[in-house]
Scaffold this motif. Structure first.
Motif, PDB file in Angstrom:
ATOM      1  N   TYR A  87      -2.017  -0.042  -3.226  1.00  0.00           N
ATOM      2  CA  TYR A  87      -2.253   0.551  -4.547  1.00  0.00           C
ATOM      3  C   TYR A  87      -3.304   1.647  -4.498  1.00  0.00           C
ATOM      4  O   TYR A  87      -3.021   2.788  -4.908  1.00  0.00           O
ATOM      5  N   PRO A  88      -4.515   1.354  -4.004  1.00  0.00           N
ATOM      6  CA  PRO A  88      -5.520   2.432  -3.951  1.00  0.00           C
ATOM      7  C   PRO A  88      -5.066   3.625  -3.115  1.00  0.00           C
ATOM      8  O   PRO A  88      -5.322   4.774  -3.490  1.00  0.00           O
ATOM      9  N   VAL A  89      -4.362   3.345  -1.995  1.00  0.00           N
ATOM     10  CA  VAL A  89      -3.912   4.453  -1.147  1.00  0.00           C
ATOM     11  C   VAL A  89      -2.908   5.313  -1.914  1.00  0.00           C
ATOM     12  O   VAL A  89      -3.002   6.541  -1.934  1.00  0.00           O
ATOM     13  N   ALA A  90      -1.948   4.650  -2.580  1.00  0.00           N
ATOM     14  CA  ALA A  90      -0.939   5.383  -3.340  1.00  0.00           C
ATOM     15  C   ALA A  90      -1.611   6.182  -4.458  1.00  0.00           C
ATOM     16  O   ALA A  90      -1.250   7.335  -4.726  1.00  0.00           O
ATOM     17  N   PHE A  91      -2.604   5.569  -5.108  1.00  0.00           N
ATOM     18  CA  PHE A  91      -3.354   6.257  -6.155  1.00  0.00           C
ATOM     19  C   PHE A  91      -4.049   7.483  -5.607  1.00  0.00           C
ATOM     20  O   PHE A  91      -3.968   8.575  -6.168  1.00  0.00           O
ATOM     21  N   ALA A  92      -4.716   7.285  -4.475  1.00  0.00           N
ATOM     22  CA  ALA A  92      -5.473   8.388  -3.883  1.00  0.00           C
ATOM     23  C   ALA A  92      -4.555   9.562  -3.577  1.00  0.00           C
ATOM     24  O   ALA A  92      -4.896  10.714  -3.846  1.00  0.00           O
ATOM     25  N   ILE A  93      -3.357   9.255  -3.042  1.00  0.00           N
ATOM     26  CA  ILE A  93      -2.435  10.351  -2.712  1.00  0.00           C
ATOM     27  C   ILE A  93      -1.932  11.010  -3.987  1.00  0.00           C
ATOM     28  O   ILE A  93      -1.893  12.236  -4.103  1.00  0.00           O
ATOM     29  N   ALA A  94      -1.584  10.179  -4.989  1.00  0.00           N
ATOM     30  CA  ALA A  94      -1.002  10.721  -6.211  1.00  0.00           C
ATOM     31  C   ALA A  94      -2.010  11.584  -6.969  1.00  0.00           C
ATOM     32  O   ALA A  94      -1.631  12.562  -7.622  1.00  0.00           O
ATOM     33  N   PHE A  95      -3.284  11.239  -6.899  1.00  0.00           N
ATOM     34  CA  PHE A  95      -4.290  11.971  -7.662  1.00  0.00           C
ATOM     35  C   PHE A  95      -5.002  13.036  -6.830  1.00  0.00           C
ATOM     36  O   PHE A  95      -5.911  13.685  -7.316  1.00  0.00           O
ATOM     37  N   ALA A  96      -4.583  13.180  -5.576  1.00  0.00           N
ATOM     38  CA  ALA A  96      -5.214  14.187  -4.726  1.00  0.00           C
ATOM     39  C   ALA A  96      -4.794  15.574  -5.191  1.00  0.00           C
ATOM     40  O   ALA A  96      -3.748  15.732  -5.832  1.00  0.00           O
ATOM     41  N   PRO A  97      -5.610  16.606  -4.873  1.00  0.00           N
ATOM     42  CA  PRO A  97      -5.201  17.975  -5.204  1.00  0.00           C
ATOM     43  C   PRO A  97      -3.847  18.273  -4.577  1.00  0.00           C
ATOM     44  O   PRO A  97      -3.570  17.812  -3.464  1.00  0.00           O
ATOM     45  N   SER A  98      -3.026  19.046  -5.261  1.00  0.00           N
ATOM     46  CA  SER A  98      -1.632  19.154  -4.834  1.00  0.00           C
ATOM     47  C   SER A  98      -1.494  19.765  -3.447  1.00  0.00           C
ATOM     48  O   SER A  98      -0.516  19.506  -2.754  1.00  0.00           O
ATOM     49  N   ARG A  99      -2.479  20.565  -3.003  1.00  0.00           N
ATOM     50  CA  ARG A  99      -2.302  21.114  -1.650  1.00  0.00           C
ATOM     51  C   ARG A  99      -2.585  20.074  -0.565  1.00  0.00           C
ATOM     52  O   ARG A  99      -2.200  20.229   0.568  1.00  0.00           O
ATOM     53  N   TRP A 100      -3.270  18.998  -0.943  1.00  0.00           N
ATOM     54  CA  TRP A 100      -3.541  17.936   0.026  1.00  0.00           C
ATOM     55  C   TRP A 100      -2.394  16.936   0.135  1.00  0.00           C
ATOM     56  O   TRP A 100      -2.250  16.261   1.151  1.00  0.00           O
ATOM     57  N   LYS A 101      -1.642  16.825  -0.960  1.00  0.00           N
ATOM     58  CA  LYS A 101      -0.619  15.761  -1.023  1.00  0.00           C
ATOM     59  C   LYS A 101       0.338  15.740   0.171  1.00  0.00           C
ATOM     60  O   LYS A 101       0.524  14.696   0.790  1.00  0.00           O
ATOM     61  N   LEU A 103      -0.025  16.844   3.096  1.00  0.00           N
ATOM     62  CA  LEU A 103      -0.735  16.451   4.314  1.00  0.00           C
ATOM     63  C   LEU A 103      -0.998  14.953   4.351  1.00  0.00           C
ATOM     64  O   LEU A 103      -0.823  14.295   5.378  1.00  0.00           O
ATOM     65  N   LEU A 104      -1.416  14.411   3.198  1.00  0.00           N
ATOM     66  CA  LEU A 104      -1.696  12.974   3.151  1.00  0.00           C
ATOM     67  C   LEU A 104      -0.429  12.165   3.385  1.00  0.00           C
ATOM     68  O   LEU A 104      -0.429  11.167   4.111  1.00  0.00           O
ATOM     69  N   LEU A 105       0.660  12.612   2.756  1.00  0.00           N
ATOM     70  CA  LEU A 105       1.936  11.911   2.963  1.00  0.00           C
ATOM     71  C   LEU A 105       2.364  12.009   4.426  1.00  0.00           C
ATOM     72  O   LEU A 105       2.862  11.054   5.010  1.00  0.00           O
ATOM     73  N   LEU A 106       2.136  13.175   5.008  1.00  0.00           N
ATOM     74  CA  LEU A 106       2.473  13.361   6.420  1.00  0.00           C
ATOM     75  C   LEU A 106       1.653  12.393   7.278  1.00  0.00           C
ATOM     76  O   LEU A 106       2.162  11.759   8.198  1.00  0.00           O
ATOM     77  N   GLY A 107       0.369  12.302   6.936  1.00  0.00           N
ATOM     78  CA  GLY A 107      -0.505  11.387   7.670  1.00  0.00           C
ATOM     79  C   GLY A 107       0.002   9.960   7.618  1.00  0.00           C
ATOM     80  O   GLY A 107      -0.107   9.193   8.576  1.00  0.00           O
ATOM     81  N   LEU A 108       0.581   9.605   6.484  1.00  0.00           N
ATOM     82  CA  LEU A 108       1.131   8.261   6.324  1.00  0.00           C
ATOM     83  C   LEU A 108       2.411   8.099   7.150  1.00  0.00           C
ATOM     84  O   LEU A 108       2.689   7.040   7.701  1.00  0.00           O
ATOM     85  N   MET A 109       3.188   9.193   7.227  1.00  0.00           N
ATOM     86  CA  MET A 109       4.510   9.089   7.845  1.00  0.00           C
ATOM     87  C   MET A 109       4.503   9.346   9.356  1.00  0.00           C
ATOM     88  O   MET A 109       5.354   8.830  10.061  1.00  0.00           O
ATOM     89  N   VAL A 110       3.561  10.160   9.833  1.00  0.00           N
ATOM     90  CA  VAL A 110       3.609  10.541  11.251  1.00  0.00           C
ATOM     91  C   VAL A 110       3.634   9.335  12.193  1.00  0.00           C
ATOM     92  O   VAL A 110       4.458   9.289  13.110  1.00  0.00           O
ATOM     93  N   PRO A 111       2.767   8.319  11.983  1.00  0.00           N
ATOM     94  CA  PRO A 111       2.853   7.162  12.892  1.00  0.00           C
ATOM     95  C   PRO A 111       4.234   6.530  12.861  1.00  0.00           C
ATOM     96  O   PRO A 111       4.674   5.922  13.839  1.00  0.00           O
ATOM     97  N   PHE A 112       4.913   6.719  11.736  1.00  0.00           N
ATOM     98  CA  PHE A 112       6.232   6.122  11.570  1.00  0.00           C
ATOM     99  C   PHE A 112       7.280   6.762  12.466  1.00  0.00           C
ATOM    100  O   PHE A 112       8.329   6.188  12.694  1.00  0.00           O
TER     101      PHE A 112
END
Lengths: 305, 359
Positions: A87-101, A103-112
């Motif tokens: 929940y906090p992670v999803a919140f942090a990504i959703a409320f991050a500045p749009s240029r960061w989003k 990158l953050l999603l990529l960070g979550l997906m790259v290990p995948f």
């Protein structure tokens, strides 16, 4: 949506390949395993289908029920941890500045993109007795030791005579951590999708009207994003329930899950009928969870109308 | 039985060279067909890094037959690939318990001993017959080895030459790894029974021994005991000798011993699967491998114990007297090969193992 009646050729041209795929690679193999689960072993490779229920009855032995229960408990625990951290992670990504989003999603997906088996081996290198976590702790211990000696305090009674590495691997904690690590993105992505859609004005209204952050989360955010959480729970819980190589690699002497028992039936124990029966019991449990989900979702919809 | 080849990065370069050699042999163009009506080709299905550096090329020079080698990772893979019909292999290398399984499942072709004169000529007496293949109708011995204890010399007192230290003692508590595969047999051995015991009472006793010892065991390893030993995670591990030999090359502080109570001895065999397209070539290839010099070159390169007596005579003492490769005659006499125990016993033993893990 009844245009397929008007254009049957187009409809079938588009739907035939996936249908064939589904039948050949999913329905038929699954059907074979289902049939085998009613078979009896007649030799090294021969299985006779006698429609016996013995394999299922054997699976109801307290020994196997206990392992089932343990697997459900471990999968539940991992799902809860994923939810609480997700929940906090999803919140942090959703409320991050749009240029960061992105990158953050990529960070979550790259290990995948890296094979799960390799990532699990990487966890071993991180958590073993002479792994990176213990190396870091040992380094900190040495610094603290030196600092205390410097200011004239005998560090022995505070820090012990020597650094004792933490035993982080080969126990149920490690198995749980491995499962959480493996399936965490499955939880965050549907949550993120739901939070992203959320109308922020609701939260502002709630805060303006005097509710605290916690109250806003419980009464406003949670009910509105519950669908995402439910999807996340399902797609984390189901694979966690069947995990077998994570307990194999990270588990200790008492980390056997039902996935391990099933794997053994198909390999060293060479008892496919029993393995098939256990697999199907696991699948029925999964169907049960899915039915529960649609029941809850259905009831919610009914309330909203 | 699980993987125990793949001798790490040090040898992978050589395996790569051997692989490219095989590919090159497959690609080179040879006009015309050979003499015996069989095309000069052979498909060999083998473990990784489990053949001499130049064996396949030498065979081609000697006979004109080109060998294509494919690799499998464990017996389960080999068995699964051939179970539904032979995809074209002429010679395979299953381990003894799988040889027995394959004979029962009619997956092997009887061998013509007349075409393999080197068998009677070179192979040690002890390997001229086998419990898992009476009369050696279907299998020729290729390499053999043991299961035993790998240990870190500086962390144990003396030589841990008994299963006691692993299975019935708190002396090395928390520093022990056991292999999931074979540990029940080791417990039976320690209790003085047969590795292949079918007696429910004896199996139960072994199960109770293992449950009692569980608090002192760190992990039941799949097949990575050597890694746990090398990384310092444990100081004693039950393992296959080949795996420990591999880490002994990297770390002088590691050694290997077969416990005095006896252990498991395994044997990899050369067999011809049913439906092999080139059975004549396959016989010639097997006979070639059982030649003294060829066998010596292979054993010298892969460092496994060869059953080829004539080949051993050509090899240095450092190989012949290595206790990690050849245990003493006395210990070896107490070792047993795994045999097929029947479906009921197999189920009994698997359930005992499940109970140990669940306890």
């Amino acid at each position: 949506m009844d245009s397929w009646r008007k254009n049957p050729v187009v409809f079938w041209a588009l739907n035939l390949p996936p249908t064939i795929w589904l039948v050949v690679f999913f329905i038929i193999p699954l059907g074979l395993i289902w049939v085998i689960s009613f078979g009896e072993k007649r030799g090294v490779v021969d299985i006779e289908i006698t429609w016996t229920l013995d394999n299922y009855l054997r699976a109801l032995d307290p020994l196997y029920l206990g392992i089932f229960w343990k697997s459900i408990w471990m999968a539940f625990l991992a799902t809860v941890v994923c939810l609480i951290v997700g929940y906090p992670v999803a919140f942090a990504i959703a409320f991050a500045p749009s240029r960061w989003k992105p990158l953050l999603l990529l960070g979550l997906m790259v290990p995948f993109w890296i094979n799960i088996l390799i990532r699990t081996y990487a966890l071993i290198a991180v958590f073993r007795t002479r792994g990176y976590v213990n190396f870091t702790l040992e380094w900190l211990w040495e610094k603290a030791h030196a600092a205390l000696t410097l200011i004239g305090i005998d560090p022995t009674w505070l820090l012990g005579a020597r650094f004792d590495p933490l035993q982080l691997l080969y126990n149920n904690f490690a198995v749980n951590l491995g499962i959480v690590y493996a399936f965490f993105p499955f939880m965050v992505l549907p949550l993120y999708a739901n939070i992203e859609k959320l109308d922020r004005t609701y939260m502002e209204a709630s805060l303006d009207l005097g509710a605290g952050h916690w109250r806003t989360f419980i009464s406003v955010v949670l009910p509105l994003t519950w669908h995402g959480a439910l999807s996340g729970i399902i797609i984390v819980f189901i694979p966690a329930l069947g995990a077998f190589f994570i307990p194999d690699l990270l588990g200790g002497t008492d980390s056997q899950l039902i996935g391990n028992v099933i794997e053994r039936q198909f390999k060293s124990a060479n008892d496919w009928p029993f393995g098939a029966a256990l697999s199907f019991l696991l699948m029925y449990a999964t169907f049960g969870a899915l039915a529960l989900r649609s029941l809850i979702a259905g009831r919610k919809q009914g309330l909203e109308i | 039985m699980k993987k125990r080849r793949g001798r790490g990065p040090r040898l992978s370069r050589r395996s790569f060279l051997a692989g490219t050699g095989a590919v090159a042999a497959g690609l080179s163009f040879r006009p015309g067909l050979s003499w015996a009506g069989e095309e000069p080709k052979l498909n060999f299905y083998n473990w990784d890094t489990y053949i001499g550096e130049t064996t396949l090329d030498d065979f081609k020079d000697a006979t004109g037959i080109e060998v294509t080698m494919d690799l499998f990772a464990d017996n389960d893979e080999l068995f699964a690939k051939l179970k539904e019909g032979n995809p074209g292999y002429d010679v395979i290398v299953p381990t003894n318990d799988y040889v027995e399984r394959m004979i029962r499942a009619e997956m092997l072709t009887p061998l013509d001993h007349g075409k393999i004169p080197n068998f009677r000529k070179n192979v040690a007496k002890a390997f001229q017959d086998a419990e898992f293949d009476p009369g050696r109708k279907y299998s020729m011995p290729y390499m053999w080895g043991t299961q035993g204890i790998g240990y870190r010399k500086s962390k144990v007192d003396g030589v841990p030459d008994s299963w006691k230290y692993l299975l019935d003692s708190d002396r090395y508590s928390g520093r022990i790894a056991l292999l999931s595969e074979g540990v029940l047999g080791a417990a039976l051995k320690y209790l003085g029974y047969s590795y292949n015991s079918k007696d429910p009472k004896e199996i139960k006793e072994a199960e109770e021994l293992l449950i009692r010892q569980k608090p002192h065991i760190k992990v039941f390893a799949e097949d990575n005991g050597q890694d746990l030993l090398l990384s310092g995670e444990v100081d004693l591990t039950m393992e296959w000798n080949g795996d420990i030999l591999q880490v002994m090359e990297e770390d002088d502080d590691i050694s290997y011993i077969v416990p005095k109570e006896g252990s498991l001895v395994w044997q990899d065999c050369l067999c011809i699967p049913t439906g092999a397209p080139h059975p004549d070539n396959a016989h010639r290839f097997i006979n070639f491998i059982l030649d003294a010099e060829v066998g010596a070159a292979i054993a010298d390169f892969i460092q496994y114990a060869t059953p080829n007596e004539a080949a051993r005579k050509l090899l240095p003492d450092e190989y012949n007297n290595n206790p990690a490769i050849f245990p003493s005659e006395e210990t070896l006499a107490r070792c047993e090969a795994a045999i097929y125990l029947g479906e009921d016993v197999q189920r009994l033993r698997d359930e005992a193992w499940t109970r140990v893990l669940a306890a």
